[in-house]
Design an enzyme around this catalytic site. Structure first.
Site, PDB file in Angstrom:
ATOM      1  N   ARG A 197      84.225  29.706 -67.331  1.00  0.00           N
ATOM      2  CA  ARG A 197      84.774  28.988 -66.141  1.00  0.00           C
ATOM      3  C   ARG A 197      86.032  28.198 -66.381  1.00  0.00           C
ATOM      4  NH1 ARG A 197      80.991  29.819 -61.778  1.00  0.00           N
ATOM      5  NH2 ARG A 197      78.723  30.001 -62.768  1.00  0.00           N
ATOM      6  N   LYS A 213      89.063  40.392 -53.073  1.00  0.00           N
ATOM      7  CA  LYS A 213      89.121  41.724 -53.736  1.00  0.00           C
ATOM      8  C   LYS A 213      88.874  42.463 -52.333  1.00  0.00           C
ATOM      9  CE  LYS A 213      86.731  41.461 -58.112  1.00  0.00           C
ATOM     10  NZ  LYS A 213      85.575  41.492 -58.716  1.00  0.00           N
ATOM     11  N   ASP A 233      84.258  38.997 -52.536  1.00  0.00           N
ATOM     12  CA  ASP A 233      84.083  40.385 -53.094  1.00  0.00           C
ATOM     13  C   ASP A 233      83.525  41.291 -52.001  1.00  0.00           C
ATOM     14  OD1 ASP A 233      83.764  42.309 -55.379  1.00  0.00           O
ATOM     15  OD2 ASP A 233      81.892  41.602 -55.575  1.00  0.00           O
ATOM     16  N   GLY A 248      81.650  28.147 -58.700  1.00  0.00           N
ATOM     17  CA  GLY A 248      82.749  28.794 -58.977  1.00  0.00           C
ATOM     18  C   GLY A 248      84.073  28.097 -58.081  1.00  0.00           C
TER      19      GLY A 248
HETATM   20  P1  IMP Z   1      80.180  38.548 -52.607  1.00  0.00           P
HETATM   21  O1  IMP Z   1      78.977  38.191 -51.745  1.00  0.00           O
HETATM   22  O2  IMP Z   1      80.112  39.821 -53.091  1.00  0.00           O
HETATM   23  O3  IMP Z   1      81.446  38.435 -51.643  1.00  0.00           O
HETATM   24  O4  IMP Z   1      80.288  37.676 -53.728  1.00  0.00           O
HETATM   25  C1  IMP Z   1      81.164  36.491 -53.928  1.00  0.00           C
HETATM   26  C2  IMP Z   1      80.811  36.018 -55.285  1.00  0.00           C
HETATM   27  O5  IMP Z   1      80.503  36.838 -56.286  1.00  0.00           O
HETATM   28  C3  IMP Z   1      81.595  35.033 -55.757  1.00  0.00           C
HETATM   29  O6  IMP Z   1      81.750  33.579 -55.301  1.00  0.00           O
HETATM   30  C4  IMP Z   1      81.559  35.158 -57.460  1.00  0.00           C
HETATM   31  O7  IMP Z   1      80.588  34.137 -57.786  1.00  0.00           O
HETATM   32  C5  IMP Z   1      81.021  36.399 -57.518  1.00  0.00           C
HETATM   33  N1  IMP Z   1      82.137  37.416 -57.917  1.00  0.00           N
HETATM   34  C6  IMP Z   1      82.653  38.284 -57.342  1.00  0.00           C
HETATM   35  N2  IMP Z   1      83.509  38.964 -57.955  1.00  0.00           N
HETATM   36  C7  IMP Z   1      83.824  38.206 -59.070  1.00  0.00           C
HETATM   37  C8  IMP Z   1      84.678  38.503 -60.165  1.00  0.00           C
HETATM   38  O8  IMP Z   1      85.430  39.303 -60.301  1.00  0.00           O
HETATM   39  N3  IMP Z   1      84.265  37.596 -61.303  1.00  0.00           N
HETATM   40  C9  IMP Z   1      83.517  36.643 -61.334  1.00  0.00           C
HETATM   41  N4  IMP Z   1      82.639  36.342 -60.073  1.00  0.00           N
HETATM   42  C10 IMP Z   1      82.765  37.365 -59.088  1.00  0.00           C
HETATM   43 MG    MG Z   2      80.586  32.098 -56.094  1.00  0.00          MG
END
Ligand code: IMP
Ligand code: MG
Length: 179
Positions: free
Chosen positions: A165, A131, A103, A44
């Site tokens: 993407r 977020k 996230d 990403g």
């Molecule tokens: P975390 O470990 O929950 O912070 O996950 C982060 C990863 O989740 C990011 O690098 C994205 O790959 C994916 N992710 C989280 N939210 C989104 C979103 O709204 N759209 C697309 N991918 C997301």
């Molecule tokens: Mg990611």
């Protein structure tokens, strides 16, 4: 709207590029006289990292790491597995992790701790999107492109089931597309 998967465009390509320019000059000041190693988390972060480094004026290197966290289609679990490791040693290096979106923060927390355990001199995090209200792990980005509400976004590297993407902008995916 022409695209039936899209609820709304959040940031146009021009807005993203302009913000990357600001982030790049901020990083250039912080890392003046240093030679940071910028680590992109696959997949990403690729468009973000590619845009960001065009605006960094200090000597720097890039490398990539692919970590997968098991979860359902739209959230991560915190069980992180290294799918592709770095080529360049992080020992003694000033690291900038470039991430598309934070996230829950679970993925990033694990990666940051791993790099510090491997002897990185410093680790900062720059993310395009944050977020904030979804945060569970104790981690914050040092530099944030845009803080966004709790909606599932796609484009500029961000996917839903590996799709979207390639969109040059960031948009909100319609809920009926993933529920
Ligand atoms: P975390 O470990 O929950 O912070 O996950 C982060 C990863 O989740 C990011 O690098 C994205 O790959 C994916 N992710 C989280 N939210 C989104 C979103 O709204 N759209 C697309 N991918 C997301
Ligand atoms: Mg990611």
């Amino acid at each position: 709207m022409a695209q039936d998967f899209l609820k709304q465009v959040l940031y146009t390509n021009e807005q993203i590029v302009n913000r990357c320019e600001e982030l790049g000059s901020e990083l250039s000041k912080i890392y003046e006289d240093k030679n940071p190693l910028i680590i992109g988390l696959l997949k990403g972060s690729v468009p973000f990292l590619a845009e960001l480094i065009k605006h960094i004026t200090v000597d720097m290197e890039i490398d990539f790491m692919d970590v997968s966290s098991y979860g359902d289609g739209t959230t991560s679990s915190g069980n992180v597995k290294i799918v592709k490791d770095l080529d360049i040693s992080v020992t003694g290096r000033d690291i900038i992790i470039a991430e598309d979106i934070i996230d829950t923060g679970r993925t990033l927390k694990v990666v940051k701790e791993l790099l510090l355990n491997r002897g990185a001199a410093s680790v900062k995090v720059v993310c395009l999107l944050d977020k904030k209200e979804r945060r569970e792990a104790l981690i914050e980005a040092d530099i944030v492109g845009f803080t966004i509400p709790n909606e599932f976004v796609i484009g500029f590297g961000l996917d839903y089931a590996q799709k979207y993407r390639n969109l040059p902008y960031i948009g909100v995916l319609k809920e009926e597309c993933y529920k």
